[in-house]
Design a protein around this motif. Structure first.
Motif, PDB file in Angstrom:
ATOM      1  N   ASP A 110     -16.902  -4.155   1.576  1.00 52.68           N
ATOM      2  CA  ASP A 110     -16.527  -5.065   0.487  1.00 52.68           C
ATOM      3  C   ASP A 110     -15.009  -5.171   0.383  1.00 52.68           C
ATOM      4  O   ASP A 110     -14.283  -4.491   1.097  1.00 52.68           O
ATOM      5  N   GLY A 111     -14.542  -6.078  -0.483  1.00 57.75           N
ATOM      6  CA  GLY A 111     -13.114  -6.250  -0.677  1.00 57.75           C
ATOM      7  C   GLY A 111     -12.437  -7.101   0.379  1.00 57.75           C
ATOM      8  O   GLY A 111     -11.225  -7.074   0.520  1.00 57.75           O
ATOM      9  N   GLY A 141     -16.323 -14.234   7.258  1.00 53.33           N
ATOM     10  CA  GLY A 141     -17.083 -15.287   7.925  1.00 53.33           C
ATOM     11  C   GLY A 141     -18.416 -14.801   8.438  1.00 53.33           C
ATOM     12  O   GLY A 141     -18.693 -13.610   8.489  1.00 53.33           O
ATOM     13  N   ASP A 142     -19.243 -15.734   8.806  1.00 48.57           N
ATOM     14  CA  ASP A 142     -20.559 -15.458   9.384  1.00 48.57           C
ATOM     15  C   ASP A 142     -20.416 -15.514  10.893  1.00 48.57           C
ATOM     16  O   ASP A 142     -20.563 -16.579  11.501  1.00 48.57           O
ATOM     17  N   GLY A 179     -24.813 -12.881   1.760  1.00 48.20           N
ATOM     18  CA  GLY A 179     -25.439 -11.578   1.579  1.00 48.20           C
ATOM     19  C   GLY A 179     -24.466 -10.438   1.828  1.00 48.20           C
ATOM     20  O   GLY A 179     -23.259 -10.632   1.967  1.00 48.20           O
ATOM     21  N   GLU A 180     -25.021  -9.242   1.880  1.00 44.65           N
ATOM     22  CA  GLU A 180     -24.206  -8.044   2.074  1.00 44.65           C
ATOM     23  C   GLU A 180     -23.719  -7.942   3.518  1.00 44.65           C
ATOM     24  O   GLU A 180     -24.413  -8.321   4.450  1.00 44.65           O
ATOM     25  N   LEU A 181     -22.509  -7.427   3.672  1.00 45.48           N
ATOM     26  CA  LEU A 181     -21.946  -7.205   4.992  1.00 45.48           C
ATOM     27  C   LEU A 181     -22.230  -5.774   5.423  1.00 45.48           C
ATOM     28  O   LEU A 181     -22.193  -4.856   4.616  1.00 45.48           O
TER      29      LEU A 181
END
Length: 156
Positions: free
Chosen positions: A116-117, A122-123, A132-134
């Motif tokens: 996060d942060g 990008g996807d 969604g979550e990375l």
């Protein structure tokens, strides 16, 4: 008495085998270092070259590592990793691999154990925003494997 010690030792080993990884958001940095293993298990330095090559880490794209001379195309953007185990402690190396910006502000090294942060993630290479979550770039065990390998790189 022997049975009690054996039972306790077995419980400790079994507990360690089922311990959960520290999640990226729960990692505790102290002056850039992460003193506690992310997995509770030692890393395997033999697995690191695959991670550091064109794997999830791709460390050699930026760093030279003499011990990995059989892998071509070492980079010169980051410092050589030769002697890393003499320059930094295990906790400092774990912190640098997880998120180098906690030690070296402004570093261009990616945060390999962060979710996060980010500014506009990008996807992959689609040009679209991530949904969604990375996931972190490296798993907790991969971080531990790389750190275990880096600790073997001592000055002679």
């Amino acid at each position: 008495m022997k049975l009690t010690r054996l039972t306790l030792a077995t419980a400790l080993v079994a507990g360690a085998a089922f311990a959960e990884d520290i999640k990226p958001a729960d990692v505790a940095f102290s002056d850039g270092a992460i003193e506690t293993s992310l997995t509770g298990m030692p890393g395997d330095p033999a697995r690191a070259p695959e991670i550091m090559d064109k794997g999830a880490g791709n460390c050699i794209a930026c760093h030279e590592v003499t011990a990995l001379n059989d892998i071509p195309f070492h980079g010169e953007v980051g410092p050589t990793l030769d002697g890393a185990g003499s320059r930094w402690s295990e906790g400092e190396l774990r912190g640098i691999v997880a998120n180098a910006k906690m030690t070296f502000e402004g570093s261009m090294m990616p945060a390999f154990y962060k979710t996060d942060g980010f500014n506009r993630p990008g996807d992959a290479y689609t040009g679209k925003a991530a949904e969604g979550e990375l996931a972190p770039l490296l798993t907790a065990q991969q971080v531990e494997d790389v750190v275990a390998f880096l600790m073997t790189l001592k000055d002679e």
